[in-house]
Design a protein around this motif. Sequence first.
Motif, PDB file in Angstrom:
ATOM      1  N   SER A   1      22.308   8.843  43.079  1.00 54.51           N
ATOM      2  CA  SER A   1      23.599   9.523  43.193  1.00 54.51           C
ATOM      3  C   SER A   1      24.556   8.768  44.107  1.00 54.51           C
ATOM      4  O   SER A   1      25.754   8.653  43.820  1.00 54.51           O
ATOM      5  CB  SER A   1      23.407  10.958  43.699  1.00 54.51           C
ATOM      6  OG  SER A   1      22.674  11.727  42.771  1.00 54.51           O
ATOM      7  N   THR A   2      24.034   8.230  45.206  1.00 55.01           N
ATOM      8  CA  THR A   2      24.874   7.459  46.117  1.00 55.01           C
ATOM      9  C   THR A   2      25.405   6.204  45.436  1.00 55.01           C
ATOM     10  O   THR A   2      26.576   5.838  45.601  1.00 55.01           O
ATOM     11  CB  THR A   2      24.074   7.076  47.379  1.00 55.01           C
ATOM     12  OG1 THR A   2      23.570   8.258  47.995  1.00 55.01           O
ATOM     13  CG2 THR A   2      24.958   6.340  48.378  1.00 55.01           C
TER      14      THR A   2
ATOM     15  N   ASN B   1      28.163   7.186  42.932  1.00 55.21           N
ATOM     16  CA  ASN B   1      29.411   7.488  43.625  1.00 55.21           C
ATOM     17  C   ASN B   1      30.091   6.214  44.123  1.00 55.21           C
ATOM     18  O   ASN B   1      31.319   6.099  44.115  1.00 55.21           O
ATOM     19  CB  ASN B   1      29.154   8.440  44.791  1.00 55.21           C
ATOM     20  CG  ASN B   1      28.765   9.829  44.330  1.00 55.21           C
ATOM     21  OD1 ASN B   1      29.070  10.236  43.208  1.00 55.21           O
ATOM     22  ND2 ASN B   1      28.078  10.570  45.186  1.00 55.21           N
ATOM     23  N   ARG B   2      29.293   5.246  44.545  1.00 58.26           N
ATOM     24  CA  ARG B   2      29.856   3.967  44.993  1.00 58.26           C
ATOM     25  C   ARG B   2      30.473   3.220  43.816  1.00 58.26           C
ATOM     26  O   ARG B   2      31.559   2.647  43.927  1.00 58.26           O
ATOM     27  CB  ARG B   2      28.745   3.132  45.632  1.00 58.26           C
ATOM     28  CG  ARG B   2      29.176   1.757  46.112  1.00 58.26           C
ATOM     29  CD  ARG B   2      30.134   1.790  47.265  1.00 58.26           C
ATOM     30  NE  ARG B   2      29.556   2.358  48.465  1.00 58.26           N
ATOM     31  CZ  ARG B   2      30.174   2.377  49.646  1.00 58.26           C
ATOM     32  NH1 ARG B   2      31.404   1.868  49.753  1.00 58.26           N
ATOM     33  NH2 ARG B   2      29.596   2.920  50.706  1.00 58.26           N
TER      34      ARG B   2
ATOM     35  N   ASN C   1      33.171  11.045  44.404  1.00 55.52           N
ATOM     36  CA  ASN C   1      31.961  11.860  44.375  1.00 55.52           C
ATOM     37  C   ASN C   1      31.677  12.336  42.958  1.00 55.52           C
ATOM     38  O   ASN C   1      31.867  13.504  42.615  1.00 55.52           O
ATOM     39  CB  ASN C   1      32.093  13.058  45.326  1.00 55.52           C
ATOM     40  CG  ASN C   1      32.055  12.630  46.779  1.00 55.52           C
ATOM     41  OD1 ASN C   1      31.404  11.657  47.127  1.00 55.52           O
ATOM     42  ND2 ASN C   1      32.768  13.346  47.619  1.00 55.52           N
TER      43      ASN C   1
ATOM     44  N   GLY D   1      18.256   6.750  45.770  1.00 55.02           N
ATOM     45  CA  GLY D   1      19.688   6.550  45.986  1.00 55.02           C
ATOM     46  C   GLY D   1      20.531   6.488  44.736  1.00 55.02           C
ATOM     47  O   GLY D   1      21.611   5.892  44.747  1.00 55.02           O
TER      48      GLY D   1
ATOM     49  N   THR E   1      24.897  14.318  45.772  1.00 56.43           N
ATOM     50  CA  THR E   1      23.825  13.695  46.537  1.00 56.43           C
ATOM     51  C   THR E   1      23.138  14.756  47.380  1.00 56.43           C
ATOM     52  O   THR E   1      23.739  15.749  47.772  1.00 56.43           O
ATOM     53  CB  THR E   1      24.356  12.588  47.469  1.00 56.43           C
ATOM     54  OG1 THR E   1      25.294  13.164  48.383  1.00 56.43           O
ATOM     55  CG2 THR E   1      25.038  11.488  46.676  1.00 56.43           C
TER      56      THR E   1
ATOM     57  N   ASN F   1      17.466  -1.153  45.854  1.00 54.99           N
ATOM     58  CA  ASN F   1      18.432  -0.379  46.625  1.00 54.99           C
ATOM     59  C   ASN F   1      17.937  -0.174  48.063  1.00 54.99           C
ATOM     60  O   ASN F   1      16.777  -0.382  48.365  1.00 54.99           O
ATOM     61  CB  ASN F   1      18.669   0.970  45.943  1.00 54.99           C
ATOM     62  CG  ASN F   1      19.914   1.655  46.463  1.00 54.99           C
ATOM     63  OD1 ASN F   1      20.853   1.010  46.937  1.00 54.99           O
ATOM     64  ND2 ASN F   1      19.932   2.974  46.407  1.00 54.99           N
ATOM     65  N   LYS F   2      18.858   0.237  48.920  1.00 53.59           N
ATOM     66  CA  LYS F   2      18.580   0.420  50.351  1.00 53.59           C
ATOM     67  C   LYS F   2      18.159  -0.905  50.979  1.00 53.59           C
ATOM     68  O   LYS F   2      17.314  -0.948  51.887  1.00 53.59           O
ATOM     69  CB  LYS F   2      17.521   1.505  50.570  1.00 53.59           C
ATOM     70  CG  LYS F   2      17.897   2.848  49.939  1.00 53.59           C
ATOM     71  CD  LYS F   2      16.927   3.943  50.290  1.00 53.59           C
ATOM     72  CE  LYS F   2      17.341   5.258  49.609  1.00 53.59           C
ATOM     73  NZ  LYS F   2      16.466   6.396  49.966  1.00 53.59           N
TER      74      LYS F   2
ATOM     75  N   SER G   1      23.646   0.903  48.549  1.00 49.72           N
ATOM     76  CA  SER G   1      24.588   1.919  48.080  1.00 49.72           C
ATOM     77  C   SER G   1      25.398   2.499  49.228  1.00 49.72           C
ATOM     78  O   SER G   1      26.547   2.893  49.055  1.00 49.72           O
ATOM     79  CB  SER G   1      23.842   3.053  47.369  1.00 49.72           C
ATOM     80  OG  SER G   1      23.155   2.574  46.247  1.00 49.72           O
ATOM     81  N   LYS G   2      24.777   2.545  50.402  1.00 53.19           N
ATOM     82  CA  LYS G   2      25.416   3.174  51.547  1.00 53.19           C
ATOM     83  C   LYS G   2      26.684   2.446  51.974  1.00 53.19           C
ATOM     84  O   LYS G   2      27.719   3.066  52.234  1.00 53.19           O
ATOM     85  CB  LYS G   2      24.432   3.239  52.720  1.00 53.19           C
ATOM     86  CG  LYS G   2      24.932   4.042  53.901  1.00 53.19           C
ATOM     87  CD  LYS G   2      23.845   4.170  54.956  1.00 53.19           C
ATOM     88  CE  LYS G   2      24.325   5.010  56.144  1.00 53.19           C
ATOM     89  NZ  LYS G   2      23.259   5.143  57.167  1.00 53.19           N
TER      90      LYS G   2
END
Length: 295
Positions: A134-135, A138-139, A144, A132, A148, A58-59, A87-88
């Motif tokens: 929770s992010t 949510n994705r 939501n 990440g 997060t 991730n990230k 995830s962002k």
Amino acid sequence: MLINWFPGHMAKAGRLIEENLKVIDVAIELVDARIPVSSANPMIAALLGDKPSVVVLNKADLADPKLLDIWKSYYRERGRAVIAVSSKDGRGVKSLVALVRGMAAPKLERWRARGLGNRSVRTIILGIPNVGKSTLINRLAGRNAAKTADKPGETKGKQWVHLADNLDLLDTPGVLWPKLENQLSASRLAATGAISDTVFDMEEIVTALVDELSQRYGEALKKRFNLTNLGDTPQDTIRAIGQKRGAVVAGGKLDFEKTYKLILKDYREGRIGAVTLDWPEDFTTDEENTGADDD
């Protein structure tokens, strides 16, 4: 300085995971793409055993693309399914869903063959704090579904999240291990925010971070902070950064605390560039699981 952090809720989280894995079809092991070895908790590997699982880097948007490819090869050579996601911005998330479904298909087929009908694919996201989870949830859910927070270890208990198209996901608290005996990994965990800022020495962590960035990403460091040259030592570079950013107090003295915080913030938010701290040559076979204590 030896960084040790193992709050009681972390031990409870380990027991919670062990209790619920038996109902899981495919596990998602989430690591930070910038520190894939340092952020891989060996407790999780032990808990998973032979359970079908995928390593999610991730990230990925914050990691060095060249090192990202190297780490994907690293896991594949060890027989692990692996995928990079962000995830962002959602990059790689659809592919992750497809991969989880494909890995769960044989088990669900056996389920149907026994006349037990159809059911949702059950997955679980496992990882240390602040990678990440929770992010990503949510994705995946498109809403939501999970809280997060910037603070590591925010998720306190388990929660099932129903995703679209027969996919259910079990969220769990992040799990750190009892002792971080590999202090290289401990320092990197602190730099990325996996360990609370209140339990480590800011000067020591930022000095180590600037040292690593100077050696491997010197040009990116100079560009971000508008430096002509790096200092002879990490502390010299830190002083130069503080002066460039105007982090001074009365009498023209450098405000080191403010300087440490701004460097850490810029690194964590990717403003220094796509940077990977874990490189394969940093770890021997015996160190790949960050030197977790066996007690």
